[in-house]
Motif scaffolding. Structure first.
Motif, PDB file in Angstrom:
ATOM      1  N   GLY A  64      -1.771  41.256  11.249  1.00 29.93           N
ATOM      2  CA  GLY A  64      -2.059  42.427  12.060  1.00 29.93           C
ATOM      3  C   GLY A  64      -0.822  43.049  12.655  1.00 29.93           C
ATOM      4  N   ASP A  65      -0.974  43.589  13.863  1.00 37.77           N
ATOM      5  CA  ASP A  65       0.045  44.436  14.472  1.00 37.77           C
ATOM      6  C   ASP A  65       0.671  43.777  15.698  1.00 37.77           C
ATOM      7  OD1 ASP A  65      -1.927  44.711  16.449  1.00 37.77           O
ATOM      8  OD2 ASP A  65      -2.740  46.507  15.516  1.00 37.77           O
ATOM      9  N   SER A  66       1.308  44.614  16.548  1.00 41.55           N
ATOM     10  CA  SER A  66       2.084  44.099  17.672  1.00 41.55           C
ATOM     11  C   SER A  66       1.247  43.398  18.726  1.00 41.55           C
ATOM     12  CB  SER A  66       2.852  45.253  18.331  1.00 41.55           C
ATOM     13  OG  SER A  66       1.972  46.307  18.682  1.00 41.55           O
ATOM     14  N   ARG A  67      -0.052  43.713  18.800  1.00 42.93           N
ATOM     15  CA  ARG A  67      -0.894  43.056  19.799  1.00 42.93           C
ATOM     16  C   ARG A  67      -0.967  41.554  19.566  1.00 42.93           C
ATOM     17  NH1 ARG A  67      -6.295  45.695  18.678  1.00 42.93           N
ATOM     18  NH2 ARG A  67      -5.361  45.710  16.591  1.00 42.93           N
ATOM     19  N   VAL A  68      -0.990  41.153  18.292  1.00 42.90           N
ATOM     20  CA  VAL A  68      -1.089  39.726  17.978  1.00 42.90           C
ATOM     21  C   VAL A  68       0.261  39.118  17.634  1.00 42.90           C
ATOM     22  CG1 VAL A  68      -3.516  39.709  17.381  1.00 42.90           C
ATOM     23  CG2 VAL A  68      -1.869  40.364  15.650  1.00 42.90           C
ATOM     24  N   ALA A  69       1.287  39.958  17.360  1.00 45.36           N
ATOM     25  CA  ALA A  69       2.657  39.440  17.294  1.00 45.36           C
ATOM     26  C   ALA A  69       3.136  39.103  18.710  1.00 45.36           C
ATOM     27  CB  ALA A  69       3.590  40.459  16.650  1.00 45.36           C
ATOM     28  N   ARG A  70       2.550  39.834  19.721  1.00 49.06           N
ATOM     29  CA  ARG A  70       2.795  39.645  21.156  1.00 49.06           C
ATOM     30  C   ARG A  70       4.200  40.095  21.539  1.00 49.06           C
ATOM     31  NH1 ARG A  70       4.006  39.516  26.150  1.00 49.06           N
ATOM     32  NH2 ARG A  70       4.548  37.360  26.632  1.00 49.06           N
ATOM     33  N   LEU A  71       4.403  41.413  21.435  1.00 54.58           N
ATOM     34  CA  LEU A  71       5.671  42.004  21.834  1.00 54.58           C
ATOM     35  C   LEU A  71       5.960  41.721  23.304  1.00 54.58           C
ATOM     36  CD1 LEU A  71       5.834  45.542  20.178  1.00 54.58           C
ATOM     37  CD2 LEU A  71       7.363  43.612  19.806  1.00 54.58           C
TER      38      LEU A  71
ATOM     39  N   THR B  53       0.253  48.852   9.857  1.00 58.46           N
ATOM     40  CA  THR B  53      -1.011  49.499   9.552  1.00 58.46           C
ATOM     41  C   THR B  53      -1.580  48.828   8.311  1.00 58.46           C
ATOM     42  OG1 THR B  53      -0.029  51.180   8.111  1.00 58.46           O
ATOM     43  CG2 THR B  53      -0.142  51.690  10.469  1.00 58.46           C
ATOM     44  N   VAL B  54      -2.772  49.232   7.924  1.00 60.21           N
ATOM     45  CA  VAL B  54      -3.345  48.670   6.706  1.00 60.21           C
ATOM     46  C   VAL B  54      -2.453  48.993   5.509  1.00 60.21           C
ATOM     47  CG1 VAL B  54      -5.295  48.771   5.105  1.00 60.21           C
ATOM     48  CG2 VAL B  54      -5.714  48.704   7.574  1.00 60.21           C
ATOM     49  N   ALA B  55      -2.008  50.255   5.416  1.00 60.40           N
ATOM     50  CA  ALA B  55      -1.233  50.688   4.252  1.00 60.40           C
ATOM     51  C   ALA B  55       0.206  50.189   4.310  1.00 60.40           C
ATOM     52  CB  ALA B  55      -1.259  52.212   4.148  1.00 60.40           C
ATOM     53  N   SER B  56       0.804  50.161   5.482  1.00 59.54           N
ATOM     54  CA  SER B  56       2.202  49.760   5.645  1.00 59.54           C
ATOM     55  C   SER B  56       2.271  48.552   6.564  1.00 59.54           C
ATOM     56  CB  SER B  56       3.021  50.914   6.230  1.00 59.54           C
ATOM     57  OG  SER B  56       4.359  50.515   6.452  1.00 59.54           O
TER      58      SER B  56
ATOM     59  N   LEU C 182      -6.486  27.477   3.555  1.00 57.66           N
ATOM     60  CA  LEU C 182      -6.785  28.106   4.841  1.00 57.66           C
ATOM     61  C   LEU C 182      -8.262  27.970   5.175  1.00 57.66           C
ATOM     62  CD1 LEU C 182      -4.755  31.458   4.847  1.00 57.66           C
ATOM     63  CD2 LEU C 182      -4.365  29.449   6.286  1.00 57.66           C
ATOM     64  N   ASP C 183      -8.542  27.666   6.426  1.00 57.71           N
ATOM     65  CA  ASP C 183      -9.927  27.641   6.902  1.00 57.71           C
ATOM     66  C   ASP C 183     -10.350  28.984   7.485  1.00 57.71           C
ATOM     67  OD1 ASP C 183     -10.302  24.912   6.286  1.00 57.71           O
ATOM     68  OD2 ASP C 183      -9.317  24.332   8.149  1.00 57.71           O
ATOM     69  N   TRP C 184      -9.406  29.707   8.063  1.00 60.48           N
ATOM     70  CA  TRP C 184      -9.766  30.962   8.711  1.00 60.48           C
ATOM     71  C   TRP C 184      -8.573  31.908   8.755  1.00 60.48           C
ATOM     72  CZ3 TRP C 184      -6.743  31.974  12.914  1.00 60.48           C
ATOM     73  CH2 TRP C 184      -6.150  30.892  13.554  1.00 60.48           C
ATOM     74  N   VAL C 185      -8.874  33.195   8.917  1.00 63.82           N
ATOM     75  CA  VAL C 185      -7.863  34.242   9.073  1.00 63.82           C
ATOM     76  C   VAL C 185      -8.348  35.196  10.157  1.00 63.82           C
ATOM     77  CG1 VAL C 185      -6.663  36.188   8.003  1.00 63.82           C
ATOM     78  CG2 VAL C 185      -7.112  34.111   6.662  1.00 63.82           C
ATOM     79  N   ALA C 186      -7.508  35.491  11.144  1.00 64.80           N
ATOM     80  CA  ALA C 186      -7.797  36.497  12.167  1.00 64.80           C
ATOM     81  C   ALA C 186      -6.993  37.747  11.845  1.00 64.80           C
ATOM     82  CB  ALA C 186      -7.445  35.983  13.555  1.00 64.80           C
ATOM     83  N   VAL C 187      -7.627  38.907  11.920  1.00 64.27           N
ATOM     84  CA  VAL C 187      -6.970  40.165  11.557  1.00 64.27           C
ATOM     85  C   VAL C 187      -7.160  41.178  12.683  1.00 64.27           C
ATOM     86  CG1 VAL C 187      -9.034  40.817  10.243  1.00 64.27           C
ATOM     87  CG2 VAL C 187      -6.908  42.060   9.887  1.00 64.27           C
ATOM     88  N   ALA C 188      -6.056  41.831  13.070  1.00 62.08           N
ATOM     89  CA  ALA C 188      -6.087  42.831  14.141  1.00 62.08           C
ATOM     90  C   ALA C 188      -5.408  44.105  13.646  1.00 62.08           C
ATOM     91  CB  ALA C 188      -5.388  42.303  15.391  1.00 62.08           C
ATOM     92  N   VAL C 189      -6.193  45.135  13.379  1.00 62.72           N
ATOM     93  CA  VAL C 189      -5.678  46.429  12.931  1.00 62.72           C
ATOM     94  C   VAL C 189      -6.472  47.537  13.603  1.00 62.72           C
ATOM     95  CG1 VAL C 189      -4.819  45.676  10.668  1.00 62.72           C
ATOM     96  CG2 VAL C 189      -7.210  46.367  10.919  1.00 62.72           C
ATOM     97  N   GLY C 190      -6.004  48.761  13.441  1.00 66.26           N
ATOM     98  CA  GLY C 190      -6.771  49.916  13.909  1.00 66.26           C
ATOM     99  C   GLY C 190      -5.984  50.895  14.742  1.00 66.26           C
TER     100      GLY C 190
ATOM    101  N   ALA D 164      -9.146  53.010   4.353  1.00 70.23           N
ATOM    102  CA  ALA D 164      -8.146  51.961   4.180  1.00 70.23           C
ATOM    103  C   ALA D 164      -8.698  50.606   4.604  1.00 70.23           C
ATOM    104  CB  ALA D 164      -6.894  52.309   4.995  1.00 70.23           C
ATOM    105  N   PHE D 165      -9.461  50.580   5.684  1.00 64.18           N
ATOM    106  CA  PHE D 165     -10.043  49.321   6.143  1.00 64.18           C
ATOM    107  C   PHE D 165     -11.038  48.776   5.124  1.00 64.18           C
ATOM    108  CE2 PHE D 165     -13.076  47.007   9.066  1.00 64.18           C
ATOM    109  CZ  PHE D 165     -12.228  45.944   9.304  1.00 64.18           C
TER     110      PHE D 165
END
Length: 463
Positions: free
Chosen positions: A209-216, A259-262, A288-296, A334-335
């Motif tokens: 995902g994005d910066s929310r889960v990278a934790r800037l 983003t989804v595309a980039s 892998l047992d699970w994957v968490a995804v954060a986009v939008g 894209a999603f």
């Protein structure tokens, strides 16, 4: 056409609904394929003159024995013929239901018109100088007129319906000539990212995902890789917090501005490096047992609209609303492509889609909402508009996740300008922090607390 219900069937183990597009005033237009997961695709090869343009709704795609049987060299041709016949029969059933509704509507409209005509005749007769004709004669005349009108209306409607059906058949038949593949019929789509790098093992879960889960803004990872440094992945990111709560070993592939595309489905330039698609890396992670995804939010450019609302007296204008609608529609599609990639991951891990949080409560008023003194800042109406747009992004996320049977985590982060809370501190970074509106370490922990209850038993439980 709009009221006739679509006809459901199962072909190759997939749920299919056959019907027609909602009509418009154009002379001609394409048939349409609607894929659950939010994508509507015009099939330009099947161009139909007239109002009756076929529509097929598919999905979500099911991986089952019936789907695999189409590749069987012996049974495949027979099953394909049966599927074509089933779709054809379903459209014929829809067409006949439409004809019945059309005739019923025409008779009802004719009855209403006949009643109005009778009232007008009676009114005209009542004004005759020499008195009106006998009532039986007037009634007989009105009944004959009503019958002629109803017969003419039904015949005309049926002829138009038959003509529309013939045009739809002709358009479909002409479009299907010389079509040898699905790509020729509906065009090519962006292919799923290729696996990147060597196979990787030893991880129980992964976060993309994005910066929310990278934790800037958090402390950097000790002994992080160059990609970790480029993406500023934190030691208290969502991946690390879930690892601490469950004991899982979690791979963090998230990156700011993704983003989804980039970022997820395509490469991304960040921190002086060109990072491979997160999905491509994910395909090489084994077990892998699970994957968490954060986009939008990045896909719709949510921060653009937020800053715009800070800077103008009124941000509820048609121009920016149209731009948001355009970006939301692009994210919708894209999603849908990302959902297909996640559904097809090796080993079929559990997928958890993380919803977007709201940074301000309704009617918020504090330095973070008012902003710098030289700008108008946010008021109750602006915050309500931003919340509405955030809800629209979440609606896309939830609808797509539900269509594929994925789980949805809804983080309950304390917004800015909320009631003061002692102890742990704020969940979101404010305007004076390095990365406003991003989670703090506490917010990241609360995001983990929303994800972990949805996961299965920890892989290392009891070990």
């Amino acid at each position: 056409m709009a009221l006739t219900p679509g006809q459901d069937l199962v072909a190759f183990g997939q749920q299919v609904t056959v019907g027609a597009r909602t009509p418009d005033l154009s002379v001609a237009g394409p048939a349409q394929v609607v894929q659950v997961g939010n994508t509507a695709l015009d099939v330009d090869r099947l161009r139909v003159y007239g109002p009756l343009r076929p529509q097929i709704t598919l999905g979500p795609v099911q991986r089952n024995a019936a789907a695999q049987s189409v590749l069987d060299p012996d049974a495949g041709p027979r099953l394909r013929d049966e599927a074509v016949e089933a779709v054809t029969d379903a459209f014929l059933a829809w067409y006949l239901w439409g004809a019945a509704l059309l005739v019923g509507f025409t008779l009802a409209a004719s009855a209403g018109a006949a009643g109005l005509r009778t009232l007008l005749v009676l009114r005209a007769e009542s004004r005759q100088p020499g008195g009106h004709r006998p009532l039986p004669e007037i009634w007989s005349d009105c009944v004959r007129g009503a019958r002629r009108m109803a017969a003419a209306a039904v015949v005309a409607s049926v002829l138009v319906w038959v003509a529309a059906g013939a045009l739809a058949y002709a358009g479909a038949a002409n479009g299907l000539r010389n079509v040898g593949s699905l790509t020729q019929l509906v065009g090519a789509r962006q292919l799923s990212p290729e696996p990147v790098g060597p196979p990787v093992g030893g991880f129980d879960g992964a976060v993309i995902g994005d910066s929310r889960v990278a934790r800037l803004g958090g402390p950097p990872l000790p002994d992080g890789t160059p990609d970790d440094a480029a993406c500023q992945r934190s030691a208290d990111s969502l991946a690390e917090q879930i690892s601490a709560l469950r004991g899982d070993r979690v791979l963090n592939l998230a990156c700011p501005s993704a983003t989804v595309a980039s970022g997820l489905r395509g490469s991304q330039a960040e921190g002086g490096r060109v990072l491979p698609p997160q999905v491509g890396l994910l395909k090489q992670v084994q077990g892998l047992d699970w994957v968490a995804v954060a986009v939008g939010p990045n896909d719709v450019g949510w921060i653009d609209f937020l800053l715009y609302c800070y800077g103008v007296p009124d941000c509820a204008d048609n121009l920016t609303q149209g731009e948001f609608d355009y970006r939301l529609a692009a994210f919708d599609r894209a999603f849908g492509e990302l959902l297909v990639d996640l559904n097809d991951l090796p080993g079929r891990p559990q997928i958890v889609v993380v919803a977007s949080y709201e940074p301000f409560p309704p009617g918020a008023s504090c330095p973070d909402s008012r902003g710098p003194a030289e700008y108008p800042g946010l008021d109750e109406a602006k915050i309500a508009l931003l919340d509405e747009r955030n809800d629209a992004v979440n609606e896309v996320l939830v609808a797509g996740a539900q269509a594929y049977g994925f789980d949805v985590a809804r983080p309950a982060l304390r917004p800015l300008c909320g009631a003061e809370r002692t102890g742990l501190g704020p969940d979101l970074q404010g305007l004076t922090d390095p990365f406003p509106f991003h989670p703090t370490g506490v917010g990241s922990l609360r995001m983990a607390a929303a994800v972990t209850p949805l996961l299965g038993p920890p892989a290392r439980q009891g070990g």
